[in-house]
Motif scaffolding. Sequence first.
Motif, short mmCIF file in Angstrom:
data_model
loop_
_atom_site.label_atom_id
_atom_site.label_comp_id
_atom_site.label_asym_id
_atom_site.label_seq_id
_atom_site.Cartn_x
_atom_site.Cartn_y
_atom_site.Cartn_z
N ASP A 13 1.10 -1.23 0.12
CA ASP A 13 0.13 -0.13 -0.13
C ASP A 13 0.89 1.24 -0.04
O ASP A 13 1.98 1.08 0.53
CB ASP A 13 -0.92 0.03 1.35
N GLY A 14 0.57 2.29 -0.65
CA GLY A 14 1.10 3.51 -0.70
C GLY A 14 2.26 3.87 -1.70
O GLY A 14 3.00 4.66 -1.68
N LEU A 15 2.15 2.80 -2.48
CA LEU A 15 3.21 2.96 -3.73
C LEU A 15 2.63 3.98 -4.71
O LEU A 15 1.40 4.36 -4.76
CB LEU A 15 3.23 1.59 -4.65
N THR A 16 3.59 4.67 -5.16
CA THR A 16 3.14 5.77 -6.31
C THR A 16 3.34 5.29 -7.77
O THR A 16 4.10 4.38 -8.23
CB THR A 16 3.93 7.03 -6.08
N ILE A 17 2.62 5.92 -8.53
CA ILE A 17 2.50 5.64 -9.84
C ILE A 17 3.96 6.18 -10.64
O ILE A 17 4.19 7.37 -10.23
CB ILE A 17 1.27 6.23 -10.69
N GLY A 18 4.63 5.44 -11.19
CA GLY A 18 5.87 5.93 -12.25
C GLY A 18 7.09 5.24 -11.67
O GLY A 18 7.54 4.90 -12.70
N PRO A 19 7.42 5.35 -10.57
CA PRO A 19 8.88 4.94 -10.18
C PRO A 19 8.91 3.26 -10.63
O PRO A 19 7.95 2.66 -10.31
CB PRO A 19 9.20 5.19 -8.73
N THR A 20 10.16 2.62 -10.54
CA THR A 20 10.42 1.40 -10.73
C THR A 20 10.56 0.90 -9.16
O THR A 20 11.80 1.59 -8.54
CB THR A 20 11.42 0.95 -11.65
N TYR A 21 10.11 0.12 -8.78
CA TYR A 21 10.22 -0.65 -7.38
C TYR A 21 11.07 -2.12 -7.76
O TYR A 21 10.95 -2.80 -8.77
CB TYR A 21 8.97 -0.96 -6.85
N HIS A 22 12.01 -2.35 -6.65
CA HIS A 22 12.66 -3.66 -6.72
C HIS A 22 12.53 -4.46 -5.42
O HIS A 22 12.02 -3.94 -4.60
CB HIS A 22 14.37 -3.19 -6.71
N TYR A 23 12.53 -5.78 -5.57
CA TYR A 23 12.46 -6.49 -4.73
C TYR A 23 12.97 -7.91 -4.67
O TYR A 23 13.46 -8.24 -5.88
CB TYR A 23 11.04 -6.83 -4.35
N ARG A 24 13.26 -8.57 -3.58
CA ARG A 24 13.88 -9.83 -3.72
C ARG A 24 13.37 -10.77 -2.46
O ARG A 24 13.46 -10.37 -1.42
CB ARG A 24 15.52 -9.92 -3.49
N LEU A 25 12.87 -11.95 -2.94
CA LEU A 25 12.48 -12.95 -1.95
C LEU A 25 13.70 -13.51 -1.13
O LEU A 25 14.73 -13.88 -1.90
CB LEU A 25 11.49 -13.96 -2.46
N SER A 74 -8.83 5.63 -8.90
CA SER A 74 -9.09 7.04 -9.24
C SER A 74 -8.19 7.89 -8.31
O SER A 74 -7.54 9.08 -8.56
CB SER A 74 -10.53 7.38 -9.32
N GLU A 75 -8.01 7.47 -7.01
CA GLU A 75 -7.48 8.45 -5.95
C GLU A 75 -5.89 8.19 -6.22
O GLU A 75 -5.27 9.28 -6.33
CB GLU A 75 -7.84 8.07 -4.52
N ALA A 76 -5.36 7.19 -6.73
CA ALA A 76 -4.08 7.08 -7.06
C ALA A 76 -3.57 7.82 -8.25
O ALA A 76 -2.82 8.56 -8.07
CB ALA A 76 -3.54 5.43 -7.52
N GLU A 77 -4.62 8.05 -9.10
CA GLU A 77 -4.26 8.97 -10.38
C GLU A 77 -4.37 10.43 -9.90
O GLU A 77 -3.52 11.32 -10.39
CB GLU A 77 -5.14 8.67 -11.45
N ALA A 78 -5.44 10.75 -8.98
CA ALA A 78 -5.60 11.89 -8.23
C ALA A 78 -4.19 12.40 -7.63
O ALA A 78 -3.73 13.63 -8.04
CB ALA A 78 -6.68 12.02 -7.38
N ARG A 79 -3.60 11.76 -7.01
CA ARG A 79 -2.24 11.98 -6.35
C ARG A 79 -1.13 12.18 -7.18
O ARG A 79 -0.25 12.79 -7.24
CB ARG A 79 -1.97 10.79 -5.32
N TRP A 80 -1.25 11.48 -8.05
CA TRP A 80 -0.14 11.67 -9.25
C TRP A 80 -0.37 12.67 -10.01
O TRP A 80 0.81 13.45 -10.40
CB TRP A 80 -0.19 10.51 -10.30
N LEU A 81 -1.73 13.48 -10.00
CA LEU A 81 -1.76 14.84 -10.83
C LEU A 81 -1.50 15.75 -9.69
O LEU A 81 -1.55 16.97 -9.98
CB LEU A 81 -3.37 14.92 -11.28
N GLY A 82 -1.30 15.34 -8.40
CA GLY A 82 -0.89 16.46 -7.48
C GLY A 82 -2.09 16.90 -6.58
O GLY A 82 -2.22 18.03 -5.84
N GLY A 83 -3.34 15.93 -6.75
CA GLY A 83 -4.28 16.34 -5.86
C GLY A 83 -4.96 14.89 -5.31
O GLY A 83 -4.12 14.00 -4.80
N HIS A 84 -6.00 15.00 -4.96
CA HIS A 84 -6.93 14.10 -4.48
C HIS A 84 -8.44 13.98 -5.21
O HIS A 84 -8.59 14.92 -5.89
CB HIS A 84 -7.06 14.15 -2.91
N LEU A 85 -8.93 13.02 -4.98
CA LEU A 85 -10.45 13.07 -5.26
C LEU A 85 -11.07 14.03 -4.55
O LEU A 85 -10.64 14.49 -3.60
CB LEU A 85 -11.15 11.55 -4.95
#
Length: 185
Positions: A13-25, A74-85
Amino acid sequence: AGPSAWIVTLVLDGLTIGPTYHYRLVASNAFGTVYGADQTFNVSLQAAVRAGPFINAANGHAYYLLNPSTWTASEAEARWLGGHLVTINDAAENEWVLNTLFPLGAPDASLWIGVDDAANEGQFVCASGEPVTFTYWYPGEPNNLGGEDYAAIRNPSQAPPTGSWNDTDGLNRALAQTFGVVEVP
């Protein structure tokens, strides 16, 4: 015994749109530790801008209409645009959103607004973090029918009062789509 396989489910939860995330199990037991290969992923847009920005002269804020999607996308896109629903602060803003953005949607559509009680049933909060100072629920709403946590402005073609709100499950329906309304201060 032989090798065994496990299915691992992880919710991030709380990931943002755009950046590349890395993980390893990493798996470990009494015999040692095994490291999986590095993996990467991106969080993509799920709700694109349909129209806007539109400037509300009463508060100077910009508003966007998003394509139909879920409340959370929709809320995730709103945050990416600099706002909120949208946080609707009074009847005039509710009317402005209704008159400005509904004609751009589809027949039988609703509009996502930034009010939900997903964290604590019955305690509605604004996605923007602002206090809830205005509501315009349709009579009998919010009713939490079937676990409904996300607010939407009802379609103007539905029974009065026009522009009233309904709590929903946050999903988008093919026959009665819901478009997000973004507010950027």
